[in-house]
Design a protein around this motif. Structure first.
Motif, PDB file in Angstrom:
ATOM      1  N   TYR A  45       0.826  -1.212   0.000  1.00 16.96           N
ATOM      2  CA  TYR A  45       0.000   0.000   0.000  1.00 16.96           C
ATOM      3  C   TYR A  45       0.859   1.260   0.000  1.00 16.96           C
ATOM      4  O   TYR A  45       0.462   2.280  -0.578  1.00 16.96           O
ATOM      5  CB  TYR A  45      -0.965   0.024   1.190  1.00 16.96           C
ATOM      6  CG  TYR A  45      -1.870   1.248   1.138  1.00 16.96           C
ATOM      7  CD1 TYR A  45      -2.740   1.433   0.068  1.00 16.96           C
ATOM      8  CD2 TYR A  45      -1.796   2.236   2.110  1.00 16.96           C
ATOM      9  CE1 TYR A  45      -3.537   2.566  -0.019  1.00 16.96           C
ATOM     10  CE2 TYR A  45      -2.599   3.378   2.031  1.00 16.96           C
ATOM     11  CZ  TYR A  45      -3.466   3.525   0.964  1.00 16.96           C
ATOM     12  OH  TYR A  45      -4.247   4.659   0.870  1.00 16.96           O
ATOM     13  N   VAL A  48       1.213   2.806  -3.162  1.00 17.67           N
ATOM     14  CA  VAL A  48       0.086   3.636  -3.589  1.00 17.67           C
ATOM     15  C   VAL A  48       0.143   4.983  -2.880  1.00 17.67           C
ATOM     16  O   VAL A  48       0.072   6.036  -3.503  1.00 17.67           O
ATOM     17  CB  VAL A  48      -1.259   2.927  -3.281  1.00 17.67           C
ATOM     18  CG1 VAL A  48      -2.443   3.843  -3.599  1.00 17.67           C
ATOM     19  CG2 VAL A  48      -1.356   1.625  -4.060  1.00 17.67           C
ATOM     20  N   ASN A  49       0.274   4.956  -1.557  1.00 13.35           N
ATOM     21  CA  ASN A  49       0.360   6.187  -0.777  1.00 13.35           C
ATOM     22  C   ASN A  49       1.465   6.059   0.258  1.00 13.35           C
ATOM     23  O   ASN A  49       1.297   5.386   1.284  1.00 13.35           O
ATOM     24  CB  ASN A  49      -0.972   6.484  -0.073  1.00 13.35           C
ATOM     25  CG  ASN A  49      -0.959   7.851   0.610  1.00 13.35           C
ATOM     26  OD1 ASN A  49       0.065   8.527   0.636  1.00 13.35           O
ATOM     27  ND2 ASN A  49      -2.080   8.238   1.167  1.00 13.35           N
ATOM     28  N   ALA A  56      -7.438   6.374  -0.806  1.00  9.92           N
ATOM     29  CA  ALA A  56      -6.732   6.576  -2.068  1.00  9.92           C
ATOM     30  C   ALA A  56      -7.543   5.858  -3.139  1.00  9.92           C
ATOM     31  O   ALA A  56      -8.279   4.913  -2.837  1.00  9.92           O
ATOM     32  CB  ALA A  56      -5.317   6.011  -2.019  1.00  9.92           C
ATOM     33  N   VAL A  58      -7.103   4.330  -7.290  1.00 12.51           N
ATOM     34  CA  VAL A  58      -6.278   4.098  -8.474  1.00 12.51           C
ATOM     35  C   VAL A  58      -7.246   3.918  -9.625  1.00 12.51           C
ATOM     36  O   VAL A  58      -8.042   2.965  -9.649  1.00 12.51           O
ATOM     37  CB  VAL A  58      -5.381   2.861  -8.316  1.00 12.51           C
ATOM     38  CG1 VAL A  58      -4.557   2.652  -9.585  1.00 12.51           C
ATOM     39  CG2 VAL A  58      -4.467   3.006  -7.103  1.00 12.51           C
ATOM     40  N   ILE A  63      -2.927   7.276  -9.685  1.00 13.38           N
ATOM     41  CA  ILE A  63      -3.171   7.323  -8.237  1.00 13.38           C
ATOM     42  C   ILE A  63      -3.628   8.716  -7.837  1.00 13.38           C
ATOM     43  O   ILE A  63      -3.036   9.718  -8.239  1.00 13.38           O
ATOM     44  CB  ILE A  63      -1.896   6.951  -7.459  1.00 13.38           C
ATOM     45  CG1 ILE A  63      -1.478   5.501  -7.780  1.00 13.38           C
ATOM     46  CG2 ILE A  63      -2.106   7.131  -5.956  1.00 13.38           C
ATOM     47  CD1 ILE A  63      -0.101   5.149  -7.252  1.00 13.38           C
ATOM     48  N   THR A  65      -4.650  10.656  -4.134  1.00 14.40           N
ATOM     49  CA  THR A  65      -4.828  10.658  -2.686  1.00 14.40           C
ATOM     50  C   THR A  65      -5.374  12.026  -2.278  1.00 14.40           C
ATOM     51  O   THR A  65      -5.491  12.920  -3.119  1.00 14.40           O
ATOM     52  CB  THR A  65      -3.504  10.378  -1.954  1.00 14.40           C
ATOM     53  OG1 THR A  65      -2.575  11.452  -2.237  1.00 14.40           O
ATOM     54  CG2 THR A  65      -2.879   9.065  -2.415  1.00 14.40           C
TER      55      THR A  65
END
Length: 206
Positions: A45, A48-49, A56, A58, A63, A65
Motif C-alpha cells: 500500500y 500507492v500512498n 486513495a 487508483v 493514483i 490521494t
C-alpha cells in the motif's frame, strides 16, 4: 481482470468522504479495506500512498490521494454525474472546496488538539482563528442551497462531510445554518447508500 477503479479505505476514516463521492459519481469500483495496524502500513500500500493513509483511489493506473483531490478528480472523470460546474463557473466551487480542505480542516484539527493561535500567530496560520473560520463557513452555506450555487457539486461532498462530522462529534460550532445544510445533504440517496456500505464494514465491537 483488474478493476478500472480501486478504492482503498477503512470505514473509520476519511474514506467515507471518498465513498460518498464515488456513489454520487455513479462509479463502478472495487473496494479494498485496509487495517490501520497492518495492511495500511505494508509496502504494497505504501507504493500507492507513501503516507500510509486512506483513502486513495487508483483509476486506470493513475493514483489520487487526499479527499479534496479525490472529489475534484472524480467530478471530472465522471462528467455525466454533473458534479462540477462548467469550467467558466467554477470560482465558488474551487474556493469553497479548498477552503474546507485548508482553513476548515486546519482550524478544526488544532481546536481538537487544544491549540489556539496567539494574536501574532494568527497572521501565520491560514485560518486566522477558529471563530473566524466558523463565521466564514456559516456565511458560505447560508448563501444558497448548495455551496457553489443552485446545483449540488463535489464541493458539497467534501465541505458537507466536514460539517456533518463536525456536528456529530462536536468539533464545529452547532449553528442553525450548519444543521439546515446538513439535513439537505443527509437526504441524498448517494450519501445514504455510502453510509450503509461503510457501516456494513464496521467491526462488530465498534
Amino acid at each position: 481482470m483488474a478493476a478500472d477503479l480501486i478504492f482503498y479505505t477503512n470505514p473509520m476514516s476519511r474514506g467515507r468522504i471518498a465513498r460518498w463521492m464515488l456513489e454520487e459519481a455513479g462509479a463502478t469500483y472495487e473496494t479494498v479495506v485496509l487495517g490501520y495496524a497492518d495492511s495500511m502500513k505494508a509496502e504494497a500500500y505504501r507504493a500507492v500512498n507513501p503516507m500510509a493513509k486512506v483513502p486513495a483511489i487508483v483509476h486506470r493506473g493513475d493514483i489520487v490521494t487526499e479527499c479534496a483531490a479525490i472529489c475534484a478528480y472524480l467530478a471530472d472523470a465522471f462528467p455525466d454525474a454533473g458534479l462540477a460546474p462548467p469550467v467558466q463557473d467554477r470560482a465558488s466551487y474551487y474556493r469553497w472546496l479548498f477552503f474546507a480542505a485548508g482553513p476548515v480542516e486546519h482550524a478544526v484539527t488544532e481546536k481538537a488538539r487544544g491549540i489556539a493561535p496567539t494574536a501574532e500567530q494568527q497572521r501565520m496560520v491560514g485560518y486566522g482563528t477558529f471563530e473566524q473560520t466558523m463565521d466564514t463557513l456559516e456565511g458560505a452555506v447560508a448563501a444558497g442551497p448548495w455551496i457553489a450555487g443552485e446545483s449540488f457539486s463535489a464541493a458539497d461532498v467534501y465541505l458537507g462531510s466536514q460539517i456533518l462530522w463536525g456536528l456529530q462529534f462536536g468539533t464545529i460550532t452547532d449553528r442553525p445554518a450548519f444543521r439546515d445544510y446538513g439535513a439537505r445533504l443527509s437526504q441524498r440517496p448517494a450519501y445514504q447508500r455510502a453510509n450503509e456500505l461503510d457501516d456494513a464494514l464496521m467491526p462488530a465491537e465498534a
